[in-house]
Design an enzyme around this catalytic site. Structure first.
Site, mmCIF file in Angstrom:
data_model
loop_
_atom_site.group_PDB
_atom_site.id
_atom_site.type_symbol
_atom_site.label_atom_id
_atom_site.label_comp_id
_atom_site.label_asym_id
_atom_site.label_seq_id
_atom_site.Cartn_x
_atom_site.Cartn_y
_atom_site.Cartn_z
ATOM 1 C CD1 TRP A 1 56.926 12.208 57.076
ATOM 2 C CD2 TRP A 1 55.644 13.750 56.624
ATOM 3 N NE1 TRP A 1 56.469 12.751 58.004
ATOM 4 C CE2 TRP A 1 55.643 13.574 57.904
ATOM 5 C CE3 TRP A 1 54.851 15.036 56.173
ATOM 6 C CZ2 TRP A 1 54.825 14.367 58.787
ATOM 7 C CZ3 TRP A 1 53.816 15.620 56.859
ATOM 8 C CH2 TRP A 1 54.106 15.350 58.193
ATOM 9 C CG HIS A 2 51.564 13.867 53.778
ATOM 10 N ND1 HIS A 2 52.189 15.072 53.151
ATOM 11 C CD2 HIS A 2 51.089 14.604 54.789
ATOM 12 C CE1 HIS A 2 52.085 16.368 53.854
ATOM 13 N NE2 HIS A 2 51.204 16.051 55.082
#
Length: 400
Positions: free
Chosen positions: A328-329
């Site tokens: 996600w990052h």
């Protein structure tokens, strides 16, 4: 057209103070002017996504239309049927825009996705949470305007915290009593001034003043050096005070508007182990991942008897959870390694706690061990932030 990013300059706070004044007066006299809150929301969205950010604003509009159709479509479907396949499809479709935004730089030479905009992650977490709670039968009513207010709540749109629809709706439907609101007002002002301290003084010192100096020396020495150690702690302080400052601004503004948005940080550097850290750091994100990914995955494995060992089941859940958090990052090796590092840290921590319970009589527990646990956790976390920063990639792979 004027463009102002949330909580970044005095002009934004000046507009914010003027805009919040009628809301404050209304609540003090027992009224909530929803039409005015709508106008304020639209005005600040225009400030955020206007000017040279107009394309992001257009993408935000398209995204909201897409997610509203998807959410209300699934809500109406769920009234009659409860197919697991349709549920999974709804979740996948809800996440799809965020996935495209995240993987585009990895497959297109670092270029940003044209459908991306500020806050897309937090909006996606909100919509996915709603779909999952609709599936569980927790959300039984869904109104158009309250859903739009929830998704576009401007104090939290850029940096969180991640609220839950049911909690938000409770505040949306009610006007706090005068005494309670005065308490909220006091806390809100306190959080905003604390945010000024964190963001504009401490984060400035660690990030804008000290970090560039340490970075230059670390790159100059190359490889592992004391300057790299210094970079680890300086970056960690900058990351905390910058992010916590933004979160305090969002929570403080929410309180002034009469919404008890959950806190995002609770003295994370006082954590006694890595699990305790994730109960204190970016709490709304960690609780979201825990409730909507980890718990559901573990329940699925238990229900289908995929894994017999509860320990193995928990470890698979941790690895899955933090791998997803890493991706996600961003789709880069250091974000993924950051996720794996924290999964392994929690697995080791759980193993240590099991060992400690079996040998509690022979393992001392006192103030010294408590402070040592905090010291160890702090250093483990700071090292993970060094991985997260991407500086190791620059130092070892790009600085040639």
């Amino acid at each position: 057209m004027l463009n102002l990013q949330p909580y970044q300059n005095p002009t934004y706070f000046g507009y914010l103070a003027v805009a919040l004044l009628p809301i404050m007066i209304g609540i003090l006299y027992g009224r909530r002017f929803r039409w005015y809150e709508t106008l304020v929301t639209l005005a600040f969205l225009v400030l955020t996504f206007g000017g040279d950010k107009w394309w992001q604003g257009l993408m935000l509009i398209c995204y909201i239309i897409y997610e509203m159709i998807l959410t209300f479509g699934y809500f109406n479907y769920r009234k009659k049927k409860n197919s697991g396949v349709i549920f999974v499809l709804a979740v996948i479709l809800s996440i799809l825009p965020l996935v495209i935004v995240k993987i585009t730089p990895a497959i297109d030479a670092g270029k940003e996705s044209i459908i991306g905009f500020l806050g897309i992650s937090y909006l996606t977490f909100k919509t996915v949470g709603m779909i999952m709670e609709i599936r569980d039968g927790i959300i039984k009513e869904l109104g158009l305007w309250e859903t739009l207010h929830f998704l576009l709540f401007f104090p939290t749109i850029s940096s969180g915290p991640i609220d839950r629809f049911r909690r938000f709706k409770k505040d949306y439907d009610a006007v706090p009593e005068r005494d309670k609101y005065l308490s909220l007002l006091e806390k809100g002002v306190h959080y905003i001034f604390l945010g000024f301290l964190y963001k504009f003084l401490l984060a400035y010192f660690w990030g804008s003043y000290l970090l560039p100096i340490v970075r230059i020396h670390a790159l100059g020495h190359g490889g592992i050096s004391w300057w790299l150690v210094a970079y680890t702690y300086v970056y960690s302080m900058d990351l905390f005070f910058d992010f916590a400052g933004y979160s305090l601004f969002a929570v403080g503004t929410s309180y002034i508007m009469g919404y008890e948005t959950p806190m995002n940080f609770n003295q994370p550097f006082k954590s006694k182990n890595i699990k305790d850290f994730w109960n204190r750091w970016h709490m709304t994100l960690s609780f979201w991942f825990r409730d909507y990914i980890y718990m559901r995955l573990v329940f699925f494995m238990m229900k289908n008897k995929l894994v017999k060992s509860r320990i193995a089941m928990a470890n698979i859940g941790y690895l899955t959870l933090f791998l997803i958090m890493g991706f996600w990052h961003g789709v880069t090796w250091y974000y993924i390694v950051y996720g794996i590092f924290h999964a392994c840290a929690i697995i080791i921590n759980d193993a240590w706690l099991r060992f400690k319970r079996k040998h509690r009589k022979s393992i001392p527990s006192n103030k010294f061990t408590e402070y040592f646990a905090m010291f160890l956790t702090f250093n483990v976390v700071c090292f993970s932030f060094l991985i997260f920063s991407g500086f190791l990639n620059e130092l070892f792979f790009m600085n040639k």
